[in-house]
Scaffold this motif. Structure first.
Motif, PDB file in Angstrom:
ATOM      1  N   GLU A   1       2.379   4.848  10.052  1.00  0.00           N
ATOM      2  CA  GLU A   1       1.473   3.253  10.418  1.00  0.00           C
ATOM      3  C   GLU A   1       2.193   2.654   9.043  1.00  0.00           C
ATOM      4  O   GLU A   1       1.735   3.131   7.972  1.00  0.00           O
ATOM      5  CB  GLU A   1       0.333   3.557  10.615  1.00  0.00           C
ATOM      6  CG  GLU A   1      -0.324   2.273  10.882  1.00  0.00           C
ATOM      7  CD  GLU A   1       0.524   0.981  11.725  1.00  0.00           C
ATOM      8  OE1 GLU A   1       0.865   0.096  11.072  1.00  0.00           O
ATOM      9  OE2 GLU A   1       0.827   1.742  13.171  1.00  0.00           O
ATOM     10  N   ALA A   2       2.550   0.754   8.893  1.00  0.00           N
ATOM     11  CA  ALA A   2       2.907  -0.225   7.922  1.00  0.00           C
ATOM     12  C   ALA A   2       1.390  -0.075   7.579  1.00  0.00           C
ATOM     13  O   ALA A   2       1.597  -0.493   6.076  1.00  0.00           O
ATOM     14  CB  ALA A   2       4.082  -0.550   8.069  1.00  0.00           C
ATOM     15  N   ASP A   3       0.897  -0.312   7.983  1.00  0.00           N
ATOM     16  CA  ASP A   3      -0.641  -1.135   7.599  1.00  0.00           C
ATOM     17  C   ASP A   3      -1.933  -0.093   7.610  1.00  0.00           C
ATOM     18  O   ASP A   3      -2.283   0.302   8.607  1.00  0.00           O
ATOM     19  CB  ASP A   3      -0.739  -1.593   9.237  1.00  0.00           C
ATOM     20  CG  ASP A   3      -1.867  -2.963   9.278  1.00  0.00           C
ATOM     21  OD1 ASP A   3      -2.882  -2.625   7.585  1.00  0.00           O
ATOM     22  OD2 ASP A   3      -1.900  -4.033  10.136  1.00  0.00           O
TER      23      ASP A   3
ATOM     24  N   ASP B   1       0.003 -14.837   5.276  1.00  0.00           N
ATOM     25  CA  ASP B   1      -0.068 -14.130   5.439  1.00  0.00           C
ATOM     26  C   ASP B   1       1.226 -13.037   4.936  1.00  0.00           C
ATOM     27  O   ASP B   1       2.133 -13.142   4.862  1.00  0.00           O
ATOM     28  CB  ASP B   1      -0.895 -12.835   3.890  1.00  0.00           C
ATOM     29  CG  ASP B   1      -1.178 -12.007   2.958  1.00  0.00           C
ATOM     30  OD1 ASP B   1       0.259 -11.031   3.453  1.00  0.00           O
ATOM     31  OD2 ASP B   1      -1.217 -11.545   2.516  1.00  0.00           O
ATOM     32  N   MET B   2       1.356 -12.467   5.943  1.00  0.00           N
ATOM     33  CA  MET B   2       1.717 -11.549   7.341  1.00  0.00           C
ATOM     34  C   MET B   2       2.200 -10.271   6.776  1.00  0.00           C
ATOM     35  O   MET B   2       3.221  -9.889   7.694  1.00  0.00           O
ATOM     36  CB  MET B   2       3.157 -12.492   7.423  1.00  0.00           C
ATOM     37  CG  MET B   2       2.360 -13.647   8.258  1.00  0.00           C
ATOM     38  SD  MET B   2       3.797 -14.750   9.489  1.00  0.00           S
ATOM     39  CE  MET B   2       3.459 -16.407   9.975  1.00  0.00           C
ATOM     40  N   ARG B   3       2.012  -9.897   5.239  1.00  0.00           N
ATOM     41  CA  ARG B   3       2.048  -8.818   5.325  1.00  0.00           C
ATOM     42  C   ARG B   3       1.615  -7.687   6.175  1.00  0.00           C
ATOM     43  O   ARG B   3       0.824  -7.818   6.219  1.00  0.00           O
ATOM     44  CB  ARG B   3       2.175  -8.796   3.453  1.00  0.00           C
ATOM     45  CG  ARG B   3       2.883  -9.175   2.494  1.00  0.00           C
ATOM     46  CD  ARG B   3       2.775  -9.445   1.156  1.00  0.00           C
ATOM     47  NE  ARG B   3       1.194 -10.355   1.335  1.00  0.00           N
ATOM     48  CZ  ARG B   3       0.262  -9.640  -0.425  1.00  0.00           C
ATOM     49  NH1 ARG B   3       1.004  -9.425  -1.408  1.00  0.00           N
ATOM     50  NH2 ARG B   3      -0.546 -10.040  -0.037  1.00  0.00           N
TER      51      ARG B   3
ATOM     52  N   GLN C   1       3.957  -4.448  -0.401  1.00  0.00           N
ATOM     53  CA  GLN C   1       4.167  -5.215  -0.389  1.00  0.00           C
ATOM     54  C   GLN C   1       3.925  -6.602  -1.067  1.00  0.00           C
ATOM     55  O   GLN C   1       2.988  -7.200  -1.559  1.00  0.00           O
ATOM     56  CB  GLN C   1       4.903  -6.334   0.378  1.00  0.00           C
ATOM     57  CG  GLN C   1       5.123  -5.099   1.888  1.00  0.00           C
ATOM     58  CD  GLN C   1       4.917  -5.699   3.156  1.00  0.00           C
ATOM     59  OE1 GLN C   1       4.039  -4.885   3.600  1.00  0.00           O
ATOM     60  NE2 GLN C   1       5.642  -6.588   3.726  1.00  0.00           N
ATOM     61  N   GLY C   2       5.145  -7.276  -2.042  1.00  0.00           N
ATOM     62  CA  GLY C   2       4.638  -8.277  -2.575  1.00  0.00           C
ATOM     63  C   GLY C   2       4.643  -9.773  -2.502  1.00  0.00           C
ATOM     64  O   GLY C   2       4.105 -11.319  -2.672  1.00  0.00           O
ATOM     65  N   VAL C   3       5.879 -10.172  -1.389  1.00  0.00           N
ATOM     66  CA  VAL C   3       6.310 -11.619  -0.735  1.00  0.00           C
ATOM     67  C   VAL C   3       5.931 -11.910   0.493  1.00  0.00           C
ATOM     68  O   VAL C   3       5.296 -11.135   1.090  1.00  0.00           O
ATOM     69  CB  VAL C   3       7.818 -11.437  -0.695  1.00  0.00           C
ATOM     70  CG1 VAL C   3       8.151 -13.215  -0.199  1.00  0.00           C
ATOM     71  CG2 VAL C   3       8.510 -10.958  -2.187  1.00  0.00           C
TER      72      VAL C   3
END
Length: 278
Positions: free
Chosen positions: A47-49, A118-120, A126-128
């Motif tokens: 899971e990335a989140d 944001d949406m990261r 993640q930076g951007v």
């Protein structure tokens, strides 16, 4: 709570065997992993989140200690690290969850105009942000991102007066009148995809996942829009044409599921069976 789409169909397609190993490449809230475990499979969940990982751990953590924070673009290295080198199946349930759309403060949905743009998925790794992209990309880059010269022009003109910071700032580009589908729906999705490099990650992960499969192993992918499905279909066709795999006809949710969960209406599931193991 997030409702897993095509839950029965996807897990049925994996043909779960007792004690066999499976990878849930998009763990989310843990719905698919829970069902695989219930049927006797062993699961590596990715899971990335971090927030979604905590939800999944509360749901299935005791029964499944191999839940890992990471991006599926690194699926091969994560699998090797946890002893899942040759597996009977890999599942991808793409996109974001209902949790992200309904209550997350990172601006995945336009329901909260005051949320930060944001949406990261992982704010530490993640930076951007979405706002960064809107404030820095030139008109040509924005046109490619949104597939629209008009939206690109509106972004460029708007940021001359005020930089993008909130969901409301982006929503202001689309006016106050709309029909059944909000005109910002697709642009929001495409902005999220760009922030999280979703297309690039998917293209990389599919080939890695296929290599992890044993003979007769299943690669199951649930997509929610044409961009994702195009990548999946192209990869599946390529390995089928090479004689390495067999692709099944895609599956859509039944009307009954769509009535219970309207967000399932755009889902499409594809299944690939590996014929030979290298």
């Amino acid at each position: 709570m997030h409702t897993s789409v095509l839950l029965k169909e996807s897990v049925d397609s994996l043909h779960i065997q007792n004690g066999a190993k499976y990878i849930d490449a998009t763990l989310g809230a843990g719905g698919h992993t829970e069902e695989i475990l219930r049927r006797g499979g062993l699961v590596l969940g990715i899971e990335a989140d971090p927030k979604m990982l905590e939800i999944a751990r509360k749901r299935v953590g005791e029964a499944c200690p191999t839940l890992f924070l990471g991006n599926f673009r690194d699926i091969a290295s994560i699998a090797h690290e946890h002893g899942f080198e040759k597996v009977s199946g890999v599942l991808f349930d793409l996109g974001i969850s209902s949790v992200h759309l309904d209550s997350d403060p990172r601006g995945f949905s336009f329901r909260n105009p005051n949320a930060s743009l944001d949406m990261r998925l992982n704010t530490e790794a993640q930076g951007v942000t979405a706002a960064d992209l809107l404030n820095s990309l030139d008109k040509t880059q924005l046109t490619i991102l949104f597939e629209s010269k008009l939206i690109a022009q509106k972004v460029v003109e708007s940021r001359k007066n005020k930089p993008f910071e909130s969901v409301g700032d982006f929503l202001s580009l689309f006016g106050q009148k709309w029909g059944k589908i909000h005109p910002a729906t697709k642009p929001f999705m495409m902005l999220r995809i760009a922030v999280n490099t979703e297309y690039e990650n998917l293209s990389s992960a599919l080939s890695q996942a296929f290599e992890l499969l044993k003979k007769n192993g299943k690669l199951v992918v649930i997509s929610f829009h044409s961009g994702e499905d195009r990548i999946v279909k192209s990869f599946f066709k390529k390995v089928e044409d090479s004689g390495e795999a067999k692709m099944e006809d895609f599956v859509r949710p039944a009307d009954e599921e769509i009535i219970k969960n309207p967000r399932a209406r755009s889902a499409k599931m594809r299944v690939l069976t590996k014929l030979n193991e290298k």
